[in-house]
Design a protein around this motif. Structure first.
Motif, PDB file in Angstrom:
ATOM      1  N   SER A   1       0.831  -1.212   0.000  1.00  0.00           N
ATOM      2  CA  SER A   1       0.000   0.000   0.000  1.00  0.00           C
ATOM      3  C   SER A   1       0.862   1.257   0.000  1.00  0.00           C
ATOM      4  O   SER A   1       0.596   2.213  -0.751  1.00  0.00           O
ATOM      5  CB  SER A   1      -0.923   0.010   1.221  1.00  0.00           C
ATOM      6  OG  SER A   1      -1.846  -1.044   1.161  1.00  0.00           O
TER       7      SER A   1
ATOM      8  N   GLU B   1       3.879   1.569  -1.075  1.00  0.00           N
ATOM      9  CA  GLU B   1       4.548   1.680  -2.373  1.00  0.00           C
ATOM     10  C   GLU B   1       3.604   2.284  -3.422  1.00  0.00           C
ATOM     11  O   GLU B   1       4.029   3.096  -4.250  1.00  0.00           O
ATOM     12  CB  GLU B   1       5.044   0.309  -2.829  1.00  0.00           C
ATOM     13  CG  GLU B   1       6.246  -0.195  -2.045  1.00  0.00           C
ATOM     14  CD  GLU B   1       6.561  -1.651  -2.300  1.00  0.00           C
ATOM     15  OE1 GLU B   1       6.017  -2.207  -3.287  1.00  0.00           O
ATOM     16  OE2 GLU B   1       7.351  -2.239  -1.537  1.00  0.00           O
ATOM     17  N   LYS B   2       2.356   1.883  -3.373  1.00  0.00           N
ATOM     18  CA  LYS B   2       1.364   2.437  -4.311  1.00  0.00           C
ATOM     19  C   LYS B   2       1.196   3.934  -4.072  1.00  0.00           C
ATOM     20  O   LYS B   2       1.110   4.722  -5.023  1.00  0.00           O
ATOM     21  CB  LYS B   2       0.016   1.723  -4.130  1.00  0.00           C
ATOM     22  CG  LYS B   2       0.020   0.232  -4.394  1.00  0.00           C
ATOM     23  CD  LYS B   2       0.257  -0.102  -5.827  1.00  0.00           C
ATOM     24  CE  LYS B   2       0.207  -1.622  -6.045  1.00  0.00           C
ATOM     25  NZ  LYS B   2       0.656  -2.004  -7.393  1.00  0.00           N
TER      26      LYS B   2
ATOM     27  N   GLN C   1       4.018   5.871  -5.411  1.00  0.00           N
ATOM     28  CA  GLN C   1       3.922   5.948  -6.870  1.00  0.00           C
ATOM     29  C   GLN C   1       2.817   6.889  -7.328  1.00  0.00           C
ATOM     30  O   GLN C   1       2.627   7.099  -8.525  1.00  0.00           O
ATOM     31  CB  GLN C   1       3.671   4.544  -7.445  1.00  0.00           C
ATOM     32  CG  GLN C   1       4.832   3.579  -7.251  1.00  0.00           C
ATOM     33  CD  GLN C   1       4.437   2.132  -7.506  1.00  0.00           C
ATOM     34  OE1 GLN C   1       3.371   1.860  -8.051  1.00  0.00           O
ATOM     35  NE2 GLN C   1       5.302   1.207  -7.123  1.00  0.00           N
TER      36      GLN C   1
ATOM     37  N   ILE D   1      -0.411   6.451  -6.733  1.00  0.00           N
ATOM     38  CA  ILE D   1      -1.630   5.696  -7.070  1.00  0.00           C
ATOM     39  C   ILE D   1      -2.618   5.799  -5.920  1.00  0.00           C
ATOM     40  O   ILE D   1      -2.283   5.518  -4.775  1.00  0.00           O
ATOM     41  CB  ILE D   1      -1.292   4.215  -7.358  1.00  0.00           C
ATOM     42  CG1 ILE D   1      -0.323   4.112  -8.536  1.00  0.00           C
ATOM     43  CG2 ILE D   1      -2.572   3.424  -7.641  1.00  0.00           C
ATOM     44  CD1 ILE D   1       0.215   2.708  -8.762  1.00  0.00           C
TER      45      ILE D   1
ATOM     46  N   GLU E   1      -5.808   4.745  -3.666  1.00  0.00           N
ATOM     47  CA  GLU E   1      -6.425   3.466  -3.281  1.00  0.00           C
ATOM     48  C   GLU E   1      -7.792   3.262  -3.904  1.00  0.00           C
ATOM     49  O   GLU E   1      -8.269   2.137  -4.022  1.00  0.00           O
ATOM     50  CB  GLU E   1      -6.532   3.369  -1.757  1.00  0.00           C
ATOM     51  CG  GLU E   1      -5.188   3.236  -1.063  1.00  0.00           C
ATOM     52  CD  GLU E   1      -5.327   3.049   0.435  1.00  0.00           C
ATOM     53  OE1 GLU E   1      -6.475   2.950   0.922  1.00  0.00           O
ATOM     54  OE2 GLU E   1      -4.297   2.999   1.124  1.00  0.00           O
TER      55      GLU E   1
ATOM     56  N   VAL F   1      -6.827  -1.244  -7.823  1.00  0.00           N
ATOM     57  CA  VAL F   1      -5.804  -1.071  -6.786  1.00  0.00           C
ATOM     58  C   VAL F   1      -6.053  -2.013  -5.615  1.00  0.00           C
ATOM     59  O   VAL F   1      -5.123  -2.631  -5.085  1.00  0.00           O
ATOM     60  CB  VAL F   1      -5.748   0.394  -6.301  1.00  0.00           C
ATOM     61  CG1 VAL F   1      -4.789   0.519  -5.114  1.00  0.00           C
ATOM     62  CG2 VAL F   1      -5.301   1.305  -7.430  1.00  0.00           C
TER      63      VAL F   1
ATOM     64  N   VAL G   1      -3.257  -4.725  -4.477  1.00  0.00           N
ATOM     65  CA  VAL G   1      -2.669  -4.770  -3.132  1.00  0.00           C
ATOM     66  C   VAL G   1      -2.877  -6.157  -2.523  1.00  0.00           C
ATOM     67  O   VAL G   1      -1.967  -6.735  -1.922  1.00  0.00           O
ATOM     68  CB  VAL G   1      -3.281  -3.684  -2.226  1.00  0.00           C
ATOM     69  CG1 VAL G   1      -2.851  -3.889  -0.771  1.00  0.00           C
ATOM     70  CG2 VAL G   1      -2.886  -2.294  -2.706  1.00  0.00           C
TER      71      VAL G   1
ATOM     72  N   GLU H   1      -0.674  -8.848  -4.597  1.00  0.00           N
ATOM     73  CA  GLU H   1       0.758  -8.612  -4.428  1.00  0.00           C
ATOM     74  C   GLU H   1       1.195  -8.917  -2.992  1.00  0.00           C
ATOM     75  O   GLU H   1       2.299  -9.435  -2.756  1.00  0.00           O
ATOM     76  CB  GLU H   1       1.119  -7.177  -4.800  1.00  0.00           C
ATOM     77  CG  GLU H   1       1.084  -6.911  -6.306  1.00  0.00           C
ATOM     78  CD  GLU H   1       1.382  -5.464  -6.658  1.00  0.00           C
ATOM     79  OE1 GLU H   1       2.190  -4.840  -5.946  1.00  0.00           O
ATOM     80  OE2 GLU H   1       0.809  -4.954  -7.649  1.00  0.00           O
TER      81      GLU H   1
END
Length: 204
Positions: free
Chosen positions: A135, A137-138, A141, A143, A145, A150, A154, A157
């Motif tokens: 989460s 890392e997203k 980036q 991104i 939620e 997404v 999450v 991954e």
């Protein structure tokens, strides 16, 4: 006279053999059940139950599918394709189950206690941290939620990371009960399956 004595002796052996209660292999039954649930090996279970391997496969695959669908009941942020990816990862986790079915013992109630040696996986113990890491890392980036896909990304991954980092704890032995239903039928009840599941994958 000798022939009559011989015939009587043979009849006695036959009657004794026919009247002797068939021994139920409780340990074998438990192992075949666990092999079917976790390792997707159905041949021995089918043999014990007197059904075809195809029928056994259908039973367990349907049960697995229902359990996966139940996890996403009421969740509208995930597609069927994403659920299938999740299911494939869950199947990978199942195959990591490490157990060794030991001896069984008949109880006074005609049930059986079966000992199972288990090496517990830490997958579900690390899953929360894996989800937090993915989460973050997203977010780094850029991104959101709430963006489509997404939530599923999450989820899958995180599972994959915990699978990749899977470690086993010290071996432990648990006992489960195989319950006698009637004269010729025994069952490993859901409460006992849950006990095994929690031992294999703590904090599930």
């Amino acid at each position: 006279m000798k022939r009559s004595i011989l015939l009587v002796a043979i009849l006695c052996v036959l009657i004794t053999s026919c009247s002797r209660e068939k021994t139920f292999d409780a340990a074998g039954y438990v192992k075949s059940t666990l092999d079917a649930v976790y390792h997707k090996e159905y041949a021995e279970y089918a043999k014990i139950q007197g059904i075809s391997e195809k029928e056994a496969r259908k039973i367990f695959e349907q049960d697995f599918k229902e359990r996966i669908n139940l996890e996403f009941d009421g969740v509208d942020r995930i597609s069927q394709e994403e659920i299938q990816k999740y299911a494939a990862l869950k199947s990978k986790i199942d195959k990591l189950a490490k157990y060794d079915v030991l001896e069984s013992e008949k109880t006074k109630d005609s049930d059986y206690t079966v000992k199972i040696q288990i090496e517990p996986s830490n997958i579900y113990q690390t899953l929360e941290q894996s989800a937090t890491d993915v989460s973050n890392e997203k977010i780094t980036q850029g991104i959101e939620e709430t963006e489509p896909g997404v939530f599923a990304a999450v989820l899958t991954e995180s599972l994959q990371r915990s699978i990749d980092g899977n470690k086993y704890g010290e071996k432990t032995i648990i006992e489960v009960i195989v319950t006698k239903e009637n004269a010729n039928s025994y069952i490993l009840e859901e409460s006992q399956m849950a006990k095994i599941r929690e031992a294999l994958f703590p904090n599930i």
